[in-house]
Design an enzyme around this catalytic site. Structure first.
Site, mmCIF file in Angstrom:
data_model
loop_
_atom_site.group_PDB
_atom_site.id
_atom_site.type_symbol
_atom_site.label_atom_id
_atom_site.label_comp_id
_atom_site.label_asym_id
_atom_site.label_seq_id
_atom_site.Cartn_x
_atom_site.Cartn_y
_atom_site.Cartn_z
ATOM 1 N N SER A 1 38.674 49.018 44.755
ATOM 2 C CA SER A 1 39.167 47.660 44.505
ATOM 3 C C SER A 1 38.091 46.618 44.242
ATOM 4 C CB SER A 1 40.045 47.203 45.676
ATOM 5 O OG SER A 1 39.294 47.091 46.860
ATOM 6 N N LYS B 1 43.509 40.458 51.836
ATOM 7 C CA LYS B 1 42.268 40.044 51.184
ATOM 8 C C LYS B 1 42.225 38.536 50.958
ATOM 9 C CE LYS B 1 41.248 44.537 49.205
ATOM 10 N NZ LYS B 1 40.907 45.336 48.030
#
Length: 342
Positions: A234, A279
């Site tokens: 990611s 996140k």
């Protein structure tokens, strides 16, 4: 008597409470991780400095015990996943961790290629062999090969891609033998394995491994990316931005703290990731002012839309920016006004 009973009960309860920490449940818990500045871990030889920062964001993922499971039930931005949603069929936790580390390595290669090609620099690859990702139980490779082994020769033949390896083994018949030469922890080993039908697909035969190309990239100037034990794909987008920023004289951070997430392929296309909500929380805590989120071509359930919702929920001032490609991010940064110094 009562005192002995009390002491015995106390120790029993203590044992139960302590045991709860070590008894694994068939679930995984994800929670907000960290936002980490990339300049200290990415070094382009003679690269340019920056006033602001690009940051990768992470999610903390781990096997659930009784306490972490109960905590995730009541805490915001902690998610519970059944183990079968995290692990591949027959995959062990060790193989899962190796898979995540390899996905990180792949994302670094794609990020380097994207950034160097954008900077007009040549990119070359050196093929090193086959990287074993998983060994299937009850197949010839079980007990012989391990996840992490690097196969570089089969029957005295060296290949230039995993496809060539698969094609070669695929032409063999059940009962045929293959001789593998491989590295395990820098030690060369050999193994003879038979070709057998897969239990779940009897019409297909093999040795019982899942694999990927093991290759390294050759670029000038040299670049080093030290991600230690961080896994997963990611961070690809943010890697590419940091590398490109060090390759170019212009500082694209313009003094801002810029976080983000998203996979990246060698063409610079940005893909979705898991844990976008966690996140956002991590980036906000780290003081990020801008967050790049995968837009998924405007899909209704995109990472970008989930990021926007979370940003509203936690009342952050961080600007959420939709990104479909590396070029989208660069275009946004080019148009962004420089940060005024206070």
């Amino acid at each position: 008597m009562r005192k002995k009973l009390f002491i015995g009960s106390f120790f029993l309860i203590a044992l139960i409470l302590i045991g709860g920490m070590y008894i694994s449940l068939p679930y995984y818990i994800s929670k907000p991780g960290m936002a980490k500045e990339l300049a200290p871990i990415i070094k382009v030889e003679n690269g340019y400095k920056e006033k602001g920062n690009f940051m990768l964001t992470t999610v903390r993922m781990g096997r659930a015990n009784i306490y972490s499971y109960l905590e995730a039930k009541v805490k915001d931005y902690e998610e519970i996943y059944p183990a079968e949603e995290i692990l591949n069929p027959h995959e062990t936790e060790e193989e899962y961790n190796l898979r995540q580390l390899h996905l990180m390595d792949s994302s670094k290669l794609n990020a380097i290629e994207t950034a160097y090609r954008k900077a007009g620099l040549e990119v070359n690859y050196k093929y090193k062999g086959i990287y074993v990702m998983q060994v299937i139980p009850d197949m010839p490779a079980a007990g012989k090969l391990k996840a992490g082994d690097r196969i570089f020769e089969v029957d005295g033949v060296k290949f230039t891609s995993s496809k060539e390896f698969i094609d070669y083994v695929g032409k063999k018949q059940a009962g045929d033998k293959v001789n593998l030469t491989y590295l395990r922890k820098d030690k060369e080993k050999t193994e003879e394995l038979s070709i057998e039908p897969f239990k779940e697909e009897p019409k297909r035969a093999g040795i019982g491994i899942s694999l990927v190309d093991d290759k390294e990239i050759d670029v000038d100037p040299e670049v080093k990316v030290n991600t230690a034990e961080i896994g997963g794909p990611s961070a690809g987008l943010m890697f590419s931005l940091e590398i490109y920023n060090q390759l170019t004289k212009k500082d694209f951070t313009k003094g801002y703290q810029i976080a983000g997430t998203g996979t990246i392929d060698s063409e610079g296309t940005v893909g979705p990731i898991g844990g976008i909500e966690q996140k956002i929380v991590a980036a906000d805590k780290a003081g990020a002012e801008i967050f790049f989120a995968p837009n998924e071509q405007g899909a209704k359930d995109s990472n970008y839309r989930a990021a926007l919702k979370t940003a509203r929920d936690i009342k952050t001032n961080m600007k959420i920016v939709p990104i479909d490609t590396f070029d989208d991010a660069i275009t946004y940064l080019e148009k962004m006004p420089g940060k005024k110094e206070s």
